[in-house]
Design a protein around this motif. Structure first.
Motif, PDB file in Angstrom:
ATOM      1  N   CYS A 282     -84.526  20.233 -34.908  1.00 53.00           N
ATOM      2  CA  CYS A 282     -84.592  18.782 -34.912  1.00 53.00           C
ATOM      3  C   CYS A 282     -83.076  18.464 -34.572  1.00 53.00           C
ATOM      4  O   CYS A 282     -82.153  19.064 -34.548  1.00 53.00           O
ATOM      5  CB  CYS A 282     -84.743  18.144 -36.253  1.00 53.00           C
ATOM      6  N   ARG A 283     -82.770  16.923 -34.002  1.00 55.23           N
ATOM      7  CA  ARG A 283     -81.490  16.567 -33.779  1.00 55.23           C
ATOM      8  C   ARG A 283     -80.963  16.157 -35.256  1.00 55.23           C
ATOM      9  O   ARG A 283     -81.447  15.738 -36.241  1.00 55.23           O
ATOM     10  CB  ARG A 283     -81.749  15.076 -33.081  1.00 55.23           C
ATOM     11  N   HIS A 284     -79.508  16.669 -35.171  1.00 50.95           N
ATOM     12  CA  HIS A 284     -79.020  16.566 -36.614  1.00 50.95           C
ATOM     13  C   HIS A 284     -78.599  15.260 -36.766  1.00 50.95           C
ATOM     14  O   HIS A 284     -77.559  14.708 -36.891  1.00 50.95           O
ATOM     15  CB  HIS A 284     -77.873  17.579 -36.554  1.00 50.95           C
ATOM     16  N   LEU A 285     -79.574  14.270 -36.884  1.00 52.16           N
ATOM     17  CA  LEU A 285     -79.119  12.822 -37.508  1.00 52.16           C
ATOM     18  C   LEU A 285     -80.318  12.470 -38.348  1.00 52.16           C
ATOM     19  O   LEU A 285     -81.757  12.611 -38.055  1.00 52.16           O
ATOM     20  CB  LEU A 285     -79.644  11.944 -36.078  1.00 52.16           C
ATOM     21  N   LEU A 286     -79.965  12.317 -39.661  1.00 51.09           N
ATOM     22  CA  LEU A 286     -81.014  11.836 -40.749  1.00 51.09           C
ATOM     23  C   LEU A 286     -80.926  10.391 -40.974  1.00 51.09           C
ATOM     24  O   LEU A 286     -79.935   9.655 -41.053  1.00 51.09           O
ATOM     25  CB  LEU A 286     -80.381  12.642 -42.207  1.00 51.09           C
ATOM     26  N   VAL A 287     -82.164   9.825 -41.102  1.00 54.66           N
ATOM     27  CA  VAL A 287     -82.293   8.569 -41.372  1.00 54.66           C
ATOM     28  C   VAL A 287     -82.738   8.320 -42.783  1.00 54.66           C
ATOM     29  O   VAL A 287     -83.534   8.981 -43.458  1.00 54.66           O
ATOM     30  CB  VAL A 287     -83.833   8.173 -40.665  1.00 54.66           C
ATOM     31  N   LEU A 288     -81.874   7.584 -43.280  1.00 54.01           N
ATOM     32  CA  LEU A 288     -82.054   7.309 -45.076  1.00 54.01           C
ATOM     33  C   LEU A 288     -82.490   6.027 -45.250  1.00 54.01           C
ATOM     34  O   LEU A 288     -82.223   4.884 -44.725  1.00 54.01           O
ATOM     35  CB  LEU A 288     -80.483   7.376 -45.752  1.00 54.01           C
ATOM     36  N   ASP A 289     -83.418   6.086 -46.504  1.00 54.16           N
ATOM     37  CA  ASP A 289     -84.030   4.706 -46.637  1.00 54.16           C
ATOM     38  C   ASP A 289     -84.443   4.961 -48.270  1.00 54.16           C
ATOM     39  O   ASP A 289     -84.720   6.102 -48.747  1.00 54.16           O
ATOM     40  CB  ASP A 289     -85.080   4.406 -45.925  1.00 54.16           C
ATOM     41  N   GLY A 290     -84.718   3.686 -48.729  1.00 53.97           N
ATOM     42  CA  GLY A 290     -85.290   3.502 -50.073  1.00 53.97           C
ATOM     43  C   GLY A 290     -86.523   2.762 -50.096  1.00 53.97           C
ATOM     44  O   GLY A 290     -86.190   1.526 -49.624  1.00 53.97           O
ATOM     45  N   THR A 291     -87.611   2.806 -50.927  1.00 51.14           N
ATOM     46  CA  THR A 291     -88.539   2.001 -50.832  1.00 51.14           C
ATOM     47  C   THR A 291     -89.309   2.073 -52.225  1.00 51.14           C
ATOM     48  O   THR A 291     -89.123   3.151 -53.171  1.00 51.14           O
ATOM     49  CB  THR A 291     -89.605   2.581 -49.700  1.00 51.14           C
ATOM     50  N   PHE A 292     -89.660   0.932 -52.906  1.00 56.91           N
ATOM     51  CA  PHE A 292     -90.278   0.919 -54.044  1.00 56.91           C
ATOM     52  C   PHE A 292     -91.518   1.484 -54.460  1.00 56.91           C
ATOM     53  O   PHE A 292     -92.366   1.967 -53.508  1.00 56.91           O
ATOM     54  CB  PHE A 292     -90.662  -0.678 -54.625  1.00 56.91           C
ATOM     55  N   ILE A 293     -91.608   2.137 -55.599  1.00 53.82           N
ATOM     56  CA  ILE A 293     -92.866   2.676 -56.072  1.00 53.82           C
ATOM     57  C   ILE A 293     -93.768   1.716 -56.751  1.00 53.82           C
ATOM     58  O   ILE A 293     -93.049   1.087 -57.556  1.00 53.82           O
ATOM     59  CB  ILE A 293     -92.637   3.800 -56.901  1.00 53.82           C
ATOM     60  N   ALA A 294     -95.242   1.431 -56.202  1.00 54.11           N
ATOM     61  CA  ALA A 294     -95.842   0.563 -57.070  1.00 54.11           C
ATOM     62  C   ALA A 294     -96.841   0.914 -58.431  1.00 54.11           C
ATOM     63  O   ALA A 294     -97.585   0.400 -58.453  1.00 54.11           O
ATOM     64  CB  ALA A 294     -96.682   0.162 -55.972  1.00 54.11           C
ATOM     65  N   SER A 295     -96.440   2.279 -58.767  1.00 55.16           N
ATOM     66  CA  SER A 295     -97.152   2.633 -59.851  1.00 55.16           C
ATOM     67  C   SER A 295     -96.836   1.911 -61.045  1.00 55.16           C
ATOM     68  O   SER A 295     -95.771   0.758 -61.247  1.00 55.16           O
ATOM     69  CB  SER A 295     -97.007   4.019 -60.247  1.00 55.16           C
ATOM     70  N   LYS A 296     -97.152   2.170 -62.356  1.00 54.72           N
ATOM     71  CA  LYS A 296     -97.149   1.425 -63.577  1.00 54.72           C
ATOM     72  C   LYS A 296     -95.502   1.429 -64.014  1.00 54.72           C
ATOM     73  O   LYS A 296     -95.218   0.465 -64.314  1.00 54.72           O
ATOM     74  CB  LYS A 296     -97.948   2.190 -64.633  1.00 54.72           C
ATOM     75  N   TYR A 297     -94.957   2.616 -63.677  1.00 57.84           N
ATOM     76  CA  TYR A 297     -93.788   2.460 -64.405  1.00 57.84           C
ATOM     77  C   TYR A 297     -92.485   2.230 -63.321  1.00 57.84           C
ATOM     78  O   TYR A 297     -91.480   2.653 -63.373  1.00 57.84           O
ATOM     79  CB  TYR A 297     -93.379   3.941 -64.833  1.00 57.84           C
ATOM     80  N   LYS A 298     -93.030   1.911 -62.033  1.00 47.79           N
ATOM     81  CA  LYS A 298     -92.315   1.614 -61.018  1.00 47.79           C
ATOM     82  C   LYS A 298     -91.067   2.710 -60.407  1.00 47.79           C
ATOM     83  O   LYS A 298     -91.421   3.787 -60.622  1.00 47.79           O
ATOM     84  CB  LYS A 298     -91.548   0.083 -61.330  1.00 47.79           C
ATOM     85  N   GLY A 299     -90.059   2.120 -59.901  1.00 42.98           N
ATOM     86  CA  GLY A 299     -89.034   3.344 -59.595  1.00 42.98           C
ATOM     87  C   GLY A 299     -88.759   3.116 -58.232  1.00 42.98           C
ATOM     88  O   GLY A 299     -89.189   1.963 -57.413  1.00 42.98           O
ATOM     89  N   THR A 300     -88.047   4.051 -57.396  1.00 41.96           N
ATOM     90  CA  THR A 300     -87.624   3.937 -56.030  1.00 41.96           C
ATOM     91  C   THR A 300     -87.645   5.286 -55.510  1.00 41.96           C
ATOM     92  O   THR A 300     -87.296   6.250 -55.997  1.00 41.96           O
ATOM     93  CB  THR A 300     -86.356   3.191 -55.889  1.00 41.96           C
ATOM     94  N   LEU A 301     -88.314   5.461 -54.330  1.00 42.01           N
ATOM     95  CA  LEU A 301     -88.646   6.507 -53.600  1.00 42.01           C
ATOM     96  C   LEU A 301     -87.274   6.546 -52.629  1.00 42.01           C
ATOM     97  O   LEU A 301     -87.543   5.783 -51.579  1.00 42.01           O
ATOM     98  CB  LEU A 301     -89.796   6.702 -52.837  1.00 42.01           C
ATOM     99  N   LEU A 302     -86.557   7.644 -52.634  1.00 42.99           N
ATOM    100  CA  LEU A 302     -85.294   7.806 -51.682  1.00 42.99           C
ATOM    101  C   LEU A 302     -85.908   8.656 -50.709  1.00 42.99           C
ATOM    102  O   LEU A 302     -86.245   9.816 -51.102  1.00 42.99           O
ATOM    103  CB  LEU A 302     -84.001   8.283 -52.399  1.00 42.99           C
ATOM    104  N   VAL A 303     -85.487   8.508 -49.280  1.00 47.05           N
ATOM    105  CA  VAL A 303     -86.056   9.290 -48.262  1.00 47.05           C
ATOM    106  C   VAL A 303     -85.101   9.767 -47.518  1.00 47.05           C
ATOM    107  O   VAL A 303     -84.206   8.931 -46.900  1.00 47.05           O
ATOM    108  CB  VAL A 303     -87.398   8.574 -47.641  1.00 47.05           C
TER     109      VAL A 303
END
Length: 413
Positions: free
Chosen positions: A210-231
């Motif tokens: 891979c090219r050494h470029l990382l894309v960072l993002d956070g998205t919400f989790i829609a389950s009962k206890y919520k939270g955030t998925l960092l990717v």
């Protein structure tokens, strides 16, 4: 609600679930479900009376009606047997009970179980529509949501239990995928806090292909206890997406991003001086986290998010044609490749509008103009890969956390 003369084809199957004296059910719960289904099929309201672990009785909602059914436990079996009943109603002429027809959460969950199994996108509004059309029972959106939540738990287990299996799952990931990283933390009271996972194949793929470029993002989790998925994800040589690592945290705070990026640094075995760049929106947690954990690594700001902010700045200030010209000029500046062209275009922008020129200066152009960027961003000016990842795992965000992890694992294979 369905009209009174409409045939609710599914409910007719429940018209004979209650047979009367001597009928045996596997449990009290099965007995109560049968009553609920029978009431739906015959369109009347009922209430449970004198219920305890050893006996249950249901009567018609109309106090003058003699309909009732009683069952008690069969010793040492847990089964319930009907010992007394009157399944004939006595209602005054003109009295309607259809508006009293109700369905318990467990009954509706049983009904929608197969549909939810076949289609994880089965939504609450669709449940409201189907239950009304097929059973003649009106549900609110919230009731349908709770029924869907219960049906999901019957399919994949309780949300609470899923968090308890995280230590075991992380251990198994490292045992079955040598080189994988699976780290987690819990609060002092034993509740879940944070999770980080990077599969060995993804780490190896990033290093070697891979090219050494990382894309960072956070998205919400829609389950009962919520939270955030960092990717963190990367572009392969064909411009396809390779998921590198993901984490689950309570929110996109500075501390949580810093913890996630620290785990990412260890997983990548990054050393200062290694070629690596990042691209993301301008979230404060990401900016501060990269500054502390990956000092010196170039951080590109997503042009699409920048343009959205610029549009907000221009709103209400100028006429439409002038705003369009300013936005086009911003696009042009981002793609410039030499300092000479950048300085020349900034002079033009300054003449067009001094305040818009100042906005560009304050927006840190070194993070989004190609000519000023210190690292190699491979002509990637937007974090569109993050949207690709979000669409990739969209349905999984409603699952219990361990099923979310396993869904990502299976998609990664």
């Amino acid at each position: 609600m369905a009209t009174s003369d409409q045939v609710h084809r599914m409910a007719t199957f429940w018209s004979n679930v209650l047979e009367g004296d001597g009928q045996i059910f596997d449990s009290a719960a099965d007995f109560k479900k049968a009553i609920a289904k029978y009431a739906i099929a015959h369109k009347f309201g009922y209430r449970m009376k004198r219920t305890n672990p050893n006996m249950a009785k249901a009567v018609c909602d109309l106090h003058s009606c003699d309909w009732y059914i009683c069952a008690s436990v069969i010793h040492d079996t847990g089964c319930f047997r009907v010992y007394k009943s009157n399944l004939q109603h006595f209602h005054l002429a003109g009295y309607s009970t259809q508006h009293k027809t109700k369905a318990s959460k467990t009954v509706v969950a049983d009904v929608i179980l197969d549909k939810l199994c076949d289609c994880s996108k089965y939504r609450p509004m669709e449940i409201v529509r189907d239950i009304s059309r097929e059973y003649g029972v009106r549900l609110s959106y919230q009731q349908a949501w709770r029924c869907r939540e219960l049906a999901t738990s019957l399919l994949v287990g309780l949300q609470e239990d899923s968090y308890k299996t995280i230590p075991w799952l992380c251990r198994k990931i490292k045992e079955s995928n040598p080189g994988s990283v699976a780290e987690y933390t819990f609060e002092q009271d034993g509740s879940f806090s944070k999770l980080f996972i990077a599969f060995s194949a993804c780490l190896h793929g990033f290093t070697e292909g891979c090219r050494h470029l990382l894309v960072l993002d956070g998205t919400f989790i829609a389950s009962k206890y919520k939270g955030t998925l960092l990717v963190a994800s990367a572009y392969d040589v064909d411009d396809g997406m390779l998921p590198i690592a993901f984490g689950v945290v309570p929110s996109e705070s500075i501390d949580n991003w810093e913890w996630y990026l620290t785990q990412l640094r260890h997983a990548l075995q990054y050393e200062i001086g290694d070629e690596l760049a990042f691209i993301s929106d301008r979230h404060t947690g990401i900016i501060q986290g990269l500054h502390h954990v990956f000092p010196g690594c170039p951080h590109a700001h997503c042009l699409r998010h920048l343009k959205e902010n610029f549009k907000k700045y221009l709103k209400g200030r100028y006429n439409q044609s002038f705003k369009a010209a300013m936005e086009a000029q911003l696009d042009k500046i981002a793609y410039l490749r030499t300092m000479h062209d950048y300085e020349k275009n900034m002079e033009v922008r300054h003449k067009m509008n001094r305040s818009a020129h100042e906005w560009v200066i304050q927006a840190h152009p070194e993070n989004w103009v190609i000519a000023l960027f210190k690292g190699n961003r491979y002509d990637k000016l937007n974090s569109n890969l993050a949207e690709t990842y979000n669409a990739w795992i969209k349905d999984a965000r409603e699952l219990p956390i361990c099923h979310l992890i396993d869904t990502i694992r299976l998609k990664t294979e």
